[in-house]
Design a protein around this motif. Structure first.
Motif, short mmCIF file in Angstrom:
data_model
loop_
_atom_site.label_atom_id
_atom_site.label_comp_id
_atom_site.label_asym_id
_atom_site.label_seq_id
_atom_site.Cartn_x
_atom_site.Cartn_y
_atom_site.Cartn_z
N THR A 146 37.59 -16.32 -7.46
CA THR A 146 38.21 -15.71 -6.29
C THR A 146 37.57 -14.35 -6.02
N LYS A 147 37.29 -14.11 -4.75
CA LYS A 147 36.74 -12.82 -4.33
C LYS A 147 37.87 -11.80 -4.25
N ALA A 148 37.66 -10.64 -4.89
CA ALA A 148 38.69 -9.59 -4.89
C ALA A 148 38.02 -8.24 -5.07
N ASP A 149 38.47 -7.26 -4.29
CA ASP A 149 37.96 -5.90 -4.42
C ASP A 149 38.69 -5.17 -5.55
N LEU A 150 38.09 -4.06 -5.99
CA LEU A 150 38.68 -3.29 -7.07
C LEU A 150 40.01 -2.68 -6.63
N GLU A 151 41.05 -2.82 -7.47
CA GLU A 151 42.41 -2.32 -7.21
C GLU A 151 42.99 -2.87 -5.90
N SER A 152 42.65 -4.10 -5.59
CA SER A 152 43.18 -4.73 -4.39
C SER A 152 44.39 -5.59 -4.74
N ARG A 153 45.04 -6.05 -3.71
CA ARG A 153 46.21 -6.90 -3.90
C ARG A 153 45.83 -8.22 -4.57
#
Length: 375
Positions: A69-76
């Motif tokens: 899964t694609k996720a940014d740092l400290e993202s939801r």
């Protein structure tokens, strides 16, 4: 005569705390709230260290067993991935969860949790704890395939419409973007008659095939190619191909129905207009305002093409319009006297029957088919 009713005794019994001696309400532990918090740890046995797998090539995190899964740092999204990895969290009531600040290059993530749990009868304790995640770098399957030169896709959907204008195909592209069906597409290849959509998994391709089948009459053909096979581990790499051919009929096309189909539809036509396209084709007879529907499966048993397309429409000038009184929904039948827009006043006119009687007025310009010039 009035009687005084005695009030019930609402006084709560109190005892001395067995630890600090402070007067407190009676509870099963006989301790005050401060002593309960100091001596009872609801997070005892709670695992507070986990490993998070991250692909540095594509920036995705692993969701066991095999989804990335694609996720940014400290993202939801990243917080959701972290919470799913914590074991035993369902035993508590999660009040709050947030990231604690860490260096971006430290390969460590810290999550602060606020938990509640009932330790005694009617005694609920709320505590905060910290869970640490160690980020480990590992290539995902797609990036590993790209590094070794292997094909990254497992399934491809070939969408084709073999006509010049391809109005149905353009409409399908808008529906794909509207419903975000392109999110799971990893690559798009061009072709003179359409596009190729590549997917990581066969299930994603099948979802896309079903979506296309809802919005257009399609002819489907499936194929499979064996790329490699390992007899020792009993595994194989296969490429699945789904070929979808869209109906050549497009909206506003002029169609001459075959005699057999004209009879089966109860005498509609034979000159009809394509009013709507989805998994079926809706025809409109402008002479009688009758509407008939042809299922996509029936069309592909005996396919036929358009007699004229919307690119062959000619501009006419409306001299007069006379409604006939026949109405079908939003359509109204009328007799119109028209001439070509560039031949006004030359005396060359036609008297036609139209289904646009509620829209046309004398002096308007409208487009239609000049059958005399059609091959």
């Amino acid at each position: 005569m009035e009687l005084d009713t005695p009030l019930p005794n609402t006084t709560v019994s109190q005892v001395l705390c067995c630890v600090c001696g402070v007067l407190t309400d009676v509870n099963p532990s006989n301790m005050c709230p401060n002593c309960i918090k100091a001596h009872v740890d609801i997070t005892e046995g709670f695992i507070k260290e986990y490993i998070l797998v991250y692909c540095p090539e594509c920036g995705r995190y692993l969701q066991p067993p095999k989804y990335w899964t694609k996720a940014d740092l400290e993202s939801r999204e990243l917080l959701t991935i972290c919470l799913k990895k914590i074991r035993g969290l369902q035993k508590y009531k999660l009040v709050d969860a947030s990231f604690l600040w860490t260096e971006a290059h430290s390969k460590h993530l810290k999550v602060k949790l606020v938990l509640q749990q009932e330790v005694f009868a009617n005694t609920v304790i709320q505590q905060a704890c910290q869970v640490d995640f160690v980020v480990q770098w590992k290539q995902c399957e797609l990036c590993a395939k790209a590094a070794t030169g292997q094909d990254q896709w497992d399934a491809v959907v070939q969408v084709r419409q073999r006509v010049q204008h391809r109005r149905t195909f353009l409409f399908l592209e808008q529906m794909i973007l509207k419903h975000r069906m392109n999110d799971k597409v990893i690559q798009i290849g061009g072709h003179k008659d359409g596009l190729d959509f590549f997917f990581n998994h066969r299930s994603h391709a099948l979802q896309f095939v079903d979506f296309v089948g809802i919005h257009a009459p399609t002819l489907r053909r499936d194929a499979m190619q064996l790329v490699s096979h390992d007899s020792k581990s009993n595994t194989a790499v296969q490429h699945h191909t789904f070929s979808l051919e869209l109906s050549p009929l497009c909206r506003e096309d002029l169609v001459v129905l075959p005699h057999k189909l004209h009879t089966q539809m109860g005498g509609v036509g034979p000159f009809v207009l394509v009013q709507k396209i989805y998994n079926s084709t809706v025809f409109l007879d402008p002479q009688s305002l009758r509407v008939s529907e042809l299922l996509g499966t029936l069309y592909w048993k005996n396919p036929f093409e358009s007699y004229a397309t919307s690119r062959q429409l000619v501009e006419f000038f409306v001299n007069d319009i006379r409604p006939t009184g026949v109405v079908n929904g939003k359509m109204m039948q009328a007799e119109a006297e028209v001439c070509l827009a560039d031949e006004i006043g030359t005396g060359r006119e036609w008297c036609v029957t139209t289904h646009l009687g509620h829209q046309l007025k004398p002096g308007d310009l409208a487009k239609g088919y000049l059958v005399d010039t059609l091959n």
